[in-house]
Enzyme design. Structure first.
Site, PDB file in Angstrom:
ATOM      1  N   HIS A  77      27.981 -11.616   2.516  1.00 24.42           N
ATOM      2  CA  HIS A  77      27.367 -10.410   3.093  1.00 24.42           C
ATOM      3  C   HIS A  77      28.146  -9.965   4.335  1.00 24.42           C
ATOM      4  CE1 HIS A  77      23.585  -8.058   4.233  1.00 24.42           C
ATOM      5  NE2 HIS A  77      24.304  -8.009   5.343  1.00 24.42           N
ATOM      6  N   GLU A  78      28.453 -10.928   5.205  1.00 24.56           N
ATOM      7  CA  GLU A  78      29.172 -10.580   6.439  1.00 24.56           C
ATOM      8  C   GLU A  78      30.622 -10.181   6.141  1.00 24.56           C
ATOM      9  OE1 GLU A  78      27.608 -10.032   9.171  1.00 24.56           O
ATOM     10  OE2 GLU A  78      25.758 -10.739   8.270  1.00 24.56           O
TER      11      GLU A  78
ATOM     12  N   HIS B  69      30.752  -6.639   5.226  1.00 25.29           N
ATOM     13  CA  HIS B  69      30.724  -5.726   6.369  1.00 25.29           C
ATOM     14  C   HIS B  69      32.136  -5.439   6.883  1.00 25.29           C
ATOM     15  CE1 HIS B  69      26.567  -4.851   7.353  1.00 25.29           C
ATOM     16  NE2 HIS B  69      26.222  -6.111   7.171  1.00 25.29           N
TER      17      HIS B  69
ATOM     18  N   CYS C 224      19.435  -6.543   5.939  1.00 27.67           N
ATOM     19  CA  CYS C 224      20.642  -6.258   6.709  1.00 27.67           C
ATOM     20  C   CYS C 224      20.253  -5.550   7.994  1.00 27.67           C
ATOM     21  CB  CYS C 224      21.574  -5.378   5.887  1.00 27.67           C
ATOM     22  SG  CYS C 224      23.088  -4.958   6.747  1.00 27.67           S
TER      23      CYS C 224
HETATM   24 ZN   LIG Z   1      24.371  -6.783   6.911  1.00 30.57          ZN
END
Ligand SMILES: [Zn+2]
Length: 117
Positions: free
Chosen positions: A87-88, A91, A45
Protein backbone atom coordinates in the site's frame (compact mmCIF):
# COMPACT_ATOMS: atom_id res chain seq x y z
CA UNK A 1 23.20 16.02 -4.52
CA UNK A 2 20.48 15.46 -7.07
CA UNK A 3 19.60 11.99 -5.82
CA UNK A 4 15.98 10.92 -5.90
CA UNK A 5 14.86 9.15 -2.74
CA UNK A 6 11.48 7.47 -2.77
CA UNK A 7 10.86 6.76 0.87
CA UNK A 8 8.11 5.25 2.94
CA UNK A 9 7.80 4.29 6.58
CA UNK A 10 5.98 1.22 7.87
CA UNK A 11 5.46 -0.01 11.41
CA UNK A 12 3.00 -2.81 12.16
CA UNK A 13 4.18 -3.21 15.76
CA UNK A 14 1.22 -4.06 17.96
CA UNK A 15 -1.23 -4.58 15.12
CA UNK A 16 -3.50 -7.54 15.93
CA UNK A 17 -3.25 -8.83 12.34
CA UNK A 18 0.57 -8.94 12.47
CA UNK A 19 1.74 -11.50 15.03
CA UNK A 20 5.42 -11.25 14.08
CA UNK A 21 6.11 -7.70 12.85
CA UNK A 22 9.45 -6.44 11.58
CA UNK A 23 9.10 -3.28 13.66
CA UNK A 24 9.76 0.15 12.17
CA UNK A 25 10.92 -0.06 8.55
CA UNK A 26 12.21 2.89 6.57
CA UNK A 27 12.25 1.82 2.94
CA UNK A 28 14.35 3.98 0.62
CA UNK A 29 13.77 3.28 -3.08
CA UNK A 30 11.97 -0.02 -2.43
CA UNK A 31 11.64 -2.55 -5.26
CA UNK A 32 9.36 -5.57 -5.21
CA UNK A 33 11.59 -8.59 -5.86
CA UNK A 34 9.11 -11.40 -5.47
CA UNK A 35 5.47 -11.94 -4.73
CA UNK A 36 3.23 -14.96 -4.40
CA UNK A 37 -0.37 -15.71 -3.66
CA UNK A 38 -3.29 -13.34 -3.83
CA UNK A 39 -5.81 -12.32 -1.22
CA UNK A 40 -8.54 -9.71 -1.05
CA UNK A 41 -8.53 -7.58 2.10
CA UNK A 42 -10.19 -4.40 3.31
CA UNK A 43 -7.93 -1.35 3.31
CA UNK A 44 -8.24 2.17 4.55
CA UNK A 45 -6.03 5.09 3.64
CA UNK A 46 -5.21 8.40 5.32
CA UNK A 47 -5.45 10.02 1.88
CA UNK A 48 -9.05 8.77 1.48
CA UNK A 49 -10.50 9.11 5.00
CA UNK A 50 -14.14 8.63 3.96
CA UNK A 51 -13.85 5.12 2.57
CA UNK A 52 -12.43 1.65 2.81
CA UNK A 53 -12.03 -0.69 -0.14
CA UNK A 54 -11.46 -4.34 -0.99
CA UNK A 55 -8.04 -4.66 -2.58
CA UNK A 56 -6.35 -7.78 -3.91
CA UNK A 57 -2.68 -8.06 -2.93
CA UNK A 58 -0.03 -10.78 -2.89
CA UNK A 59 0.14 -12.82 0.32
CA UNK A 60 3.94 -13.06 0.48
CA UNK A 61 6.49 -10.55 -0.78
CA UNK A 62 10.20 -9.83 -0.82
CA UNK A 63 11.31 -6.23 -1.17
CA UNK A 64 14.78 -4.80 -1.74
CA UNK A 65 15.46 -1.35 -0.41
CA UNK A 66 18.15 0.90 0.97
CA UNK A 67 18.20 1.85 4.61
CA UNK A 68 18.83 5.40 5.80
CA UNK A 69 22.57 4.66 5.89
CA UNK A 70 22.43 3.80 2.19
CA UNK A 71 23.01 0.06 2.68
CA UNK A 72 21.03 -2.39 0.57
CA UNK A 73 18.61 -4.55 2.55
CA UNK A 74 15.89 -7.04 1.84
CA UNK A 75 12.76 -7.78 3.80
CA UNK A 76 10.29 -10.63 3.44
CA UNK A 77 6.78 -10.05 4.68
CA UNK A 78 3.45 -11.79 4.53
CA UNK A 79 -0.21 -11.20 5.17
CA UNK A 80 -1.25 -7.85 6.55
CA UNK A 81 2.29 -6.51 6.90
CA UNK A 82 2.93 -7.29 3.21
CA UNK A 83 -0.32 -5.49 2.41
CA UNK A 84 0.80 -2.40 4.34
CA UNK A 85 4.19 -2.35 2.60
CA UNK A 86 2.59 -2.66 -0.85
CA UNK A 87 0.00 0.00 0.00
CA UNK A 88 2.76 2.44 0.95
CA UNK A 89 4.88 1.51 -2.07
CA UNK A 90 1.82 2.24 -4.23
CA UNK A 91 1.74 5.76 -2.78
CA UNK A 92 5.28 6.30 -4.09
CA UNK A 93 3.88 5.67 -7.57
CA UNK A 94 0.79 7.80 -7.00
CA UNK A 95 -1.45 4.72 -6.88
CA UNK A 96 -4.34 4.73 -4.40
CA UNK A 97 -6.66 1.93 -3.31
CA UNK A 98 -9.37 3.25 -5.64
CA UNK A 99 -6.99 2.47 -8.51
CA UNK A 100 -6.73 -1.13 -7.26
CA UNK A 101 -10.35 -2.12 -6.69
CA UNK A 102 -12.00 -4.42 -9.21
CA UNK A 103 -15.32 -2.58 -9.00
CA UNK A 104 -15.94 0.97 -7.77
CA UNK A 105 -19.58 -0.05 -7.23
CA UNK A 106 -19.00 -3.26 -5.26
CA UNK A 107 -15.62 -2.92 -3.55
CA UNK A 108 -15.71 0.59 -2.03
CA UNK A 109 -17.41 1.27 1.30
CA UNK A 110 -18.23 4.43 3.23
CA UNK A 111 -16.64 4.46 6.67
CA UNK A 112 -19.37 3.99 9.23
CA UNK A 113 -17.72 5.95 12.02
CA UNK A 114 -14.86 8.19 11.02
CA UNK A 115 -14.47 9.74 14.43
CA UNK A 116 -13.24 6.44 15.88
CA UNK A 117 -10.38 6.21 13.40
ZN1 LIG B 1 -2.70 5.09 1.87
Amino acid sequence: MGELWRTCFIDCTGHPKVPDPHGPLVLVNPVLLHHSGAEVGREGCLSLPEITANVERPVEIAVAFHDVEGDRQEVEASGFEARVILHEMDHLDGVLILDRVRSLALDVFARKNRSSR
